[in-house]
Design a protein around this motif. Structure first.
Motif, mmCIF file in Angstrom:
data_model
loop_
_atom_site.group_PDB
_atom_site.id
_atom_site.type_symbol
_atom_site.label_atom_id
_atom_site.label_comp_id
_atom_site.label_asym_id
_atom_site.label_seq_id
_atom_site.Cartn_x
_atom_site.Cartn_y
_atom_site.Cartn_z
ATOM 1 N N GLN A 262 19.425 47.711 43.924
ATOM 2 C CA GLN A 262 17.991 47.703 43.615
ATOM 3 C C GLN A 262 17.723 47.426 42.144
ATOM 4 O O GLN A 262 16.586 47.268 41.744
ATOM 5 N N GLY A 263 18.781 47.386 41.327
ATOM 6 C CA GLY A 263 18.617 47.008 39.930
ATOM 7 C C GLY A 263 18.788 48.126 38.925
ATOM 8 O O GLY A 263 18.596 47.909 37.728
ATOM 9 N N MET A 264 19.145 49.315 39.373
ATOM 10 C CA MET A 264 19.350 50.411 38.430
ATOM 11 C C MET A 264 20.646 50.194 37.649
ATOM 12 O O MET A 264 21.589 49.599 38.153
ATOM 13 N N THR A 265 20.696 50.677 36.435
ATOM 14 C CA THR A 265 21.904 50.554 35.615
ATOM 15 C C THR A 265 22.957 51.552 36.096
ATOM 16 O O THR A 265 22.640 52.551 36.752
ATOM 17 N N LYS A 266 24.204 51.284 35.721
ATOM 18 C CA LYS A 266 25.296 52.191 36.110
ATOM 19 C C LYS A 266 25.084 53.573 35.497
ATOM 20 O O LYS A 266 25.337 54.590 36.145
ATOM 21 N N GLN A 267 24.631 53.585 34.267
ATOM 22 C CA GLN A 267 24.408 54.859 33.577
ATOM 23 C C GLN A 267 23.359 55.697 34.300
ATOM 24 O O GLN A 267 23.540 56.897 34.517
ATOM 25 N N ILE B 286 27.684 61.443 38.983
ATOM 26 C CA ILE B 286 29.006 60.822 38.986
ATOM 27 C C ILE B 286 29.541 60.866 37.560
ATOM 28 O O ILE B 286 28.891 60.391 36.626
ATOM 29 N N GLU B 287 30.730 61.450 37.402
ATOM 30 C CA GLU B 287 31.289 61.636 36.063
ATOM 31 C C GLU B 287 31.856 60.352 35.464
ATOM 32 O O GLU B 287 31.751 60.120 34.269
ATOM 33 N N ASP B 288 32.483 59.531 36.280
ATOM 34 C CA ASP B 288 33.152 58.327 35.797
ATOM 35 C C ASP B 288 32.340 57.090 36.180
ATOM 36 O O ASP B 288 32.254 56.729 37.353
ATOM 37 N N ILE B 289 31.773 56.433 35.194
ATOM 38 C CA ILE B 289 30.924 55.270 35.449
ATOM 39 C C ILE B 289 31.742 54.097 35.998
ATOM 40 O O ILE B 289 31.235 53.301 36.787
ATOM 41 N N THR B 290 32.991 54.000 35.617
ATOM 42 C CA THR B 290 33.808 52.886 36.106
ATOM 43 C C THR B 290 34.050 52.978 37.618
ATOM 44 O O THR B 290 34.366 51.980 38.252
ATOM 45 N N ARG B 291 33.883 54.164 38.187
ATOM 46 C CA ARG B 291 33.973 54.325 39.640
ATOM 47 C C ARG B 291 32.937 53.457 40.320
ATOM 48 O O ARG B 291 33.183 52.852 41.364
ATOM 49 N N LEU B 292 31.743 53.381 39.735
ATOM 50 C CA LEU B 292 30.670 52.568 40.318
ATOM 51 C C LEU B 292 31.079 51.099 40.381
ATOM 52 O O LEU B 292 30.793 50.407 41.354
ATOM 53 N N LYS B 293 31.749 50.648 39.348
ATOM 54 C CA LYS B 293 32.209 49.264 39.296
ATOM 55 C C LYS B 293 33.222 48.999 40.415
ATOM 56 O O LYS B 293 33.161 47.978 41.101
ATOM 57 N N VAL B 294 34.130 49.944 40.614
ATOM 58 C CA VAL B 294 35.141 49.814 41.666
ATOM 59 C C VAL B 294 34.475 49.823 43.036
ATOM 60 O O VAL B 294 34.795 49.006 43.910
ATOM 61 N N TRP B 295 33.541 50.734 43.250
ATOM 62 C CA TRP B 295 32.846 50.815 44.528
ATOM 63 C C TRP B 295 32.075 49.535 44.807
ATOM 64 O O TRP B 295 32.053 49.054 45.943
#
Length: 131
Positions: A25-30, A38-47
């Motif tokens: 929907q356009g929200m930032t990872k942060q 979610i503690e680890d932002i890089t998890r979002l990238k992997v998902w």
């Protein structure tokens, strides 16, 4: 890299799916990480990468022997693709066999025709006397 004694945080399938929807929907990872805790932002990238490659099936936990995570749609699509390939192979094989059979029959007809024309030209008097 994991450190000795480190506790890993696991996230449910629903949390992962919600995070992906928010990112789409356009929200930032942060912002997604703050909202969902979610503690680890890089998890979002992997998902996100897994979701793009495999769909929702990529977000599921595949460790252990879990039968409930069988992706039937993916399996059916793979079987349909396999059937299509086999049908094409069968059609090609039939065409090749047909061409070989036509090629061998036409070559034998040509051979017979050329042999009969040789006989006629070699002995023209023999062809006319028996009629």
């Amino acid at each position: 890299m994991a450190k000795k004694g480190q506790k890993f945080v696991t996230y449910s399938f629903e949390t992962k799916k919600k995070a992906i929807e928010m990112r789409l929907q356009g929200m930032t990872k942060q912002k997604v990480a703050e909202v969902l805790g979610i503690e680890d932002i890089t998890r979002l990238k992997v998902w996100m990468r897994r979701y793009k490659q495999m769909g929702e099936y990529g977000l599921m936990d595949h460790r252990g022997k879990r039968k409930e995570y069988v992706d039937e749609d993916r399996y059916v699509r793979r079987l349909e693709m396999e059937n299509a390939v086999l049908k094409k192979w069968l059609a090609i094989t039939k065409a090749e066999v047909y061409q070989r059979s036509i090629g061998s029959s036409t070559s034998s007809v040509k051979t017979l025709a050329s042999q009969s024309s040789v006989k006629k030209s070699a002995f023209p008097e023999a062809d006319t006397t028996h009629m």
